[in-house]
Motif scaffolding. Structure first.
Motif, PDB file in Angstrom:
ATOM      1  N   ARG A   1     -27.763   3.543  61.040  1.00 26.75           N
ATOM      2  CA  ARG A   1     -29.018   2.861  60.699  1.00 26.75           C
ATOM      3  C   ARG A   1     -29.541   3.248  59.333  1.00 26.75           C
TER       4      ARG A   1
ATOM      5  N   SER B   1     -21.775   4.045  57.030  1.00 33.65           N
ATOM      6  CA  SER B   1     -20.815   3.542  58.022  1.00 33.65           C
ATOM      7  C   SER B   1     -19.461   4.195  57.829  1.00 33.65           C
TER       8      SER B   1
ATOM      9  N   THR C   1     -26.884  -2.655  64.871  1.00 33.89           N
ATOM     10  CA  THR C   1     -28.068  -1.877  64.481  1.00 33.89           C
ATOM     11  C   THR C   1     -29.104  -2.744  63.775  1.00 33.89           C
ATOM     12  N   ARG C   2     -28.767  -4.008  63.553  1.00 31.19           N
ATOM     13  CA  ARG C   2     -29.691  -4.865  62.802  1.00 31.19           C
ATOM     14  C   ARG C   2     -30.017  -6.109  63.612  1.00 31.19           C
TER      15      ARG C   2
ATOM     16  N   ALA D   1     -22.951  -3.757  58.880  1.00 32.40           N
ATOM     17  CA  ALA D   1     -24.137  -2.901  58.990  1.00 32.40           C
ATOM     18  C   ALA D   1     -24.837  -2.756  57.637  1.00 32.40           C
TER      19      ALA D   1
END
Ligand code: ATP
Length: 235
Positions: free
Chosen positions: A77, A81, A105-106, A151
């Motif tokens: 987050r 990554s 995560t989004r 991500a």
């Protein structure tokens, strides 16, 4: 302030201390590579940075914030990554579903990110409905990197992206790493293919038996006699 600052990192498994107090940093916009022989502790270093294993000691700071006690999802987050060795593709999920998993995560619109992945890897766009497990090795590597990009990371940790790929695909992967950097991400790259890694890296570290033995620019290390003997196959 570096984007990633690793100080005196120690990490291991059971009785094995695989990483014995290493320090390194990665500045925003850089490609930095970590080279070293099998078992030197390269993958362990990446795992300890991304929280896959908990460091035994030392500090990891990302964008000014200590992350060495955070869970992996919390680290993702924050914008870091990790594409692991072996790729970690979900075999029964389609290419498209694998890509969506990278964005879990989004919550916002994924359209632009999907388009970016399709632009970097047109091959994936042709295979969106195909199960991930049926992709070739090179396509799986593209999917693993594409999934990590979903991500929207500021820092990408890449573990042996060229492993098991044909020379042409290795070229493609290295070109893509450079494209990803041009688009604004920062890269920490672990590679067996030391020559190619040093060619694209701004800076590099040599890891031996869990310790950093040499550091310099990619060009300096590519010229270094001990590096040439140990990693570039020169007698
Ligand atoms: P390679 O290039 O072969 O992947 P590496 O430099 O990435 O090597 P690591 O995978 O970090 O090396 O391994 C460092 C040491 O830790 C090795 O001695 C290895 O056997 C050990 N090790 C790695 N993973 C585990 C594990 N899950 N359990 C126990 N020991 C491990």
């Amino acid at each position: 302030m570096p984007l990633l600052d690793v100080r005196d990192l120690r990490a291991g498994y059971g009785a094995i201390l695989a990483v014995k107090g290493i320090s390194l940093h990665v500045d925003e916009g850089e490609i930095v590579t970590l080279i070293g022989s099998n078992g030197a502790g390269k993958s362990t270093t990446l795992r300890a940075i991304s929280g896959v294993i908990r460091p035994r000691g030392g500090q990891v700071t990302f964008d000014g914030q200590r992350i060495d006690r955070l869970q992996p999802h919390a680290i993702v987050r924050l914008g870091l990554s990790h594409v692991p060795e072996g790729r970690g593709i979900f075999h029964s999920l389609s290419v498209y579903e694998n890509l969506l998993m990278g964005a879990y995560t989004r919550g916002d619109d994924l359209h632009d990110d999907l388009e970016r992945v399709y632009r970097l890897f047109p091959r994936l766009k042709e295979r969106l409905r195909q199960p991930g497990g049926t992709l070739s090795g090179g396509e799986q590597q593209m999917l693993a990197i594409g999934r990590a990009l979903m991500a929207r990371p500021r820092l990408l940790l890449l573990d042996e992206p060229s492993m098991g790929l044909s020379p042409v695909l290795v070229e493609t992967i290295f070109e893509t790493i450079q494209a990803i950097r041009r688009e604004g991400a920062t890269v920490l790259l672990v590679e067996q293919n030391a020559l190619m890694a040093l060619e694209i890296a701004d800076r590099a570290y040599v890891l031996e038996s869990g310790e950093i033995t040499l550091a310099g620019t990619g060009a300096e290390l590519a010229r270094d006699d001990s590096v040439r003997r140990a990693y570039l196959g020169e007698g």
